[in-house]
Design a protein around this motif. Sequence first.
Motif, PDB file in Angstrom:
ATOM      1  N   CYS A 200       0.927  -1.267   0.009  1.00  0.00           N
ATOM      2  CA  CYS A 200      -0.003  -0.048  -0.129  1.00  0.00           C
ATOM      3  C   CYS A 200       0.953   1.115  -0.037  1.00  0.00           C
ATOM      4  CB  CYS A 200      -0.816  -0.224   1.249  1.00  0.00           C
ATOM      5  SG  CYS A 200      -2.168   1.065   1.209  1.00  0.00           S
ATOM      6  N   THR A 201       0.428   2.389  -0.233  1.00  0.00           N
ATOM      7  CA  THR A 201       1.261   3.539   0.216  1.00  0.00           C
ATOM      8  C   THR A 201       0.809   4.589   1.149  1.00  0.00           C
ATOM      9  OG1 THR A 201       0.192   4.383  -1.692  1.00  0.00           O
ATOM     10  CG2 THR A 201       2.066   3.563  -2.021  1.00  0.00           C
ATOM     11  N   ARG A 202       1.417   4.972   1.941  1.00  0.00           N
ATOM     12  CA  ARG A 202       0.829   6.022   2.902  1.00  0.00           C
ATOM     13  C   ARG A 202       0.042   7.018   2.547  1.00  0.00           C
ATOM     14  NH1 ARG A 202       6.151   3.956   4.937  1.00  0.00           N
ATOM     15  NH2 ARG A 202       5.746   2.500   6.590  1.00  0.00           N
ATOM     16  N   VAL A 203      -0.923   7.293   3.407  1.00  0.00           N
ATOM     17  CA  VAL A 203      -1.818   8.457   3.008  1.00  0.00           C
ATOM     18  C   VAL A 203      -2.030   9.617   3.855  1.00  0.00           C
ATOM     19  CG1 VAL A 203      -3.416   7.692   1.124  1.00  0.00           C
ATOM     20  CG2 VAL A 203      -3.889   7.400   3.217  1.00  0.00           C
TER      21      VAL A 203
ATOM     22  N   CYS B 195      -0.923   6.236   9.058  1.00  0.00           N
ATOM     23  CA  CYS B 195      -0.226   5.058   8.244  1.00  0.00           C
ATOM     24  C   CYS B 195       1.035   5.114   8.820  1.00  0.00           C
ATOM     25  CB  CYS B 195      -0.159   5.453   6.646  1.00  0.00           C
ATOM     26  SG  CYS B 195      -1.825   5.418   5.942  1.00  0.00           S
TER      27      CYS B 195
ATOM     28  N   CYS C 150       2.153   1.898  10.127  1.00  0.00           N
ATOM     29  CA  CYS C 150       1.125   0.704   9.411  1.00  0.00           C
ATOM     30  C   CYS C 150       2.001  -0.528   9.491  1.00  0.00           C
ATOM     31  CB  CYS C 150       0.796   1.091   8.052  1.00  0.00           C
ATOM     32  SG  CYS C 150       0.049  -0.232   7.333  1.00  0.00           S
TER      33      CYS C 150
ATOM     34  N   GLN D 145       2.333  -2.271   6.012  1.00  0.00           N
ATOM     35  CA  GLN D 145       3.225  -1.598   5.130  1.00  0.00           C
ATOM     36  C   GLN D 145       4.738  -1.983   5.701  1.00  0.00           C
ATOM     37  OE1 GLN D 145       2.749   0.664   2.582  1.00  0.00           O
ATOM     38  NE2 GLN D 145       5.121   0.433   2.462  1.00  0.00           N
TER      39      GLN D 145
ATOM     40  N   ASP E 182      -4.506  -4.443   3.946  1.00  0.00           N
ATOM     41  CA  ASP E 182      -4.444  -3.220   2.932  1.00  0.00           C
ATOM     42  C   ASP E 182      -5.323  -2.493   2.498  1.00  0.00           C
ATOM     43  OD1 ASP E 182      -1.465  -3.975   3.423  1.00  0.00           O
ATOM     44  OD2 ASP E 182      -1.756  -5.560   1.665  1.00  0.00           O
ATOM     45  N   ASP E 183      -5.299  -1.742   1.479  1.00  0.00           N
ATOM     46  CA  ASP E 183      -6.284  -1.031   1.276  1.00  0.00           C
ATOM     47  C   ASP E 183      -6.957  -1.422  -0.248  1.00  0.00           C
ATOM     48  OD1 ASP E 183      -8.127   0.969   0.850  1.00  0.00           O
ATOM     49  OD2 ASP E 183      -7.076   2.549   1.685  1.00  0.00           O
TER      50      ASP E 183
ATOM     51  N   LYS F 120      -8.722   3.843   3.786  1.00  0.00           N
ATOM     52  CA  LYS F 120      -8.694   5.315   4.197  1.00  0.00           C
ATOM     53  C   LYS F 120      -9.072   6.008   2.769  1.00  0.00           C
ATOM     54  CE  LYS F 120      -5.155   5.734   7.845  1.00  0.00           C
ATOM     55  NZ  LYS F 120      -5.184   4.378   8.280  1.00  0.00           N
ATOM     56  N   ARG F 121      -9.415   5.561   1.829  1.00  0.00           N
ATOM     57  CA  ARG F 121      -9.737   6.186   0.526  1.00  0.00           C
ATOM     58  C   ARG F 121     -11.373   5.949   0.596  1.00  0.00           C
ATOM     59  NH1 ARG F 121      -4.750   3.692   0.493  1.00  0.00           N
ATOM     60  NH2 ARG F 121      -2.799   4.926  -0.427  1.00  0.00           N
TER      61      ARG F 121
END
Length: 258
Positions: A23-26, A30, A33, A36, A71-72, A103-104
Amino acid sequence: MIDPRRLARGLYWERAWSLVERCTRVSDGCKHCWAQAGHDRWKRADKVMPRPDRLEQPLRRRKPTVYAIWDDLFHDAVPFEFIRGAFAVMSLAERHRFIVLTKRSKRARIILADIHFKDCAWPLPNVIVGTSVETYDYAWRIDELLACDAACRMLSLEPLLGPIECHLKPLKPTREFEFGDAARARIDWVAVGPETGSGRRPCKRQWIEDIVGQCRDAGVPCYVKALDIDGKLVVSMDDPRWPTWAPRELPGLIEVTT
Ligand code: SF4
């Protein structure tokens, strides 16, 4: 459906369904995380990568199970068709419950408005869609969640990094008249807890107590995953330090085995 011993240990799901690698931190939440961090450590994938080979896993499991998607799933790098495939599996695996946390939530709202399947009840009655919010700066995610087409909406306030107003509405009917989407747009479940793991940031008892109070006032089930008591993380409800005001409640969709 879920073992009470898991609940006592702060776990409200039974199996992870790891559909996306990395995933990538937003946002601030995060920072530590663990999903991650695990990918960083093991270098399992160097970019966000959907795993179609895992899509059918829940179909092969007979025992009714509460799955959490790790994950997301709504990351920008996950294609619409893959997300559609995941929800198709969830619709077929009616015996299971699925917790889809993101988170999205803006992308979740847009996609869920567009993903309906023919010949199936929508929104899927066995799926909990949730968003994570760590401070009030990200409260806009709650409004996006409320606009999501979901049968059950969850708010995950973990790691809680500041006080939050949750925008809860009473789950039971009130005298206030509401119609259509506004009447249905409610948070059905709140889970809250401090950050865990090394380097964790502090979480004031007052912040969590306030969330519990907001849930109680609205009649929304609240699950306190852990507490930061005098700088120590307390997870087990059997710990004598666990306070009576901290509930571990579940939404109606998740049953506890007896
Ligand atoms: S969005 Fe979720 S899974 Fe992705 S980095 Fe942040 S906390 Fe981790």
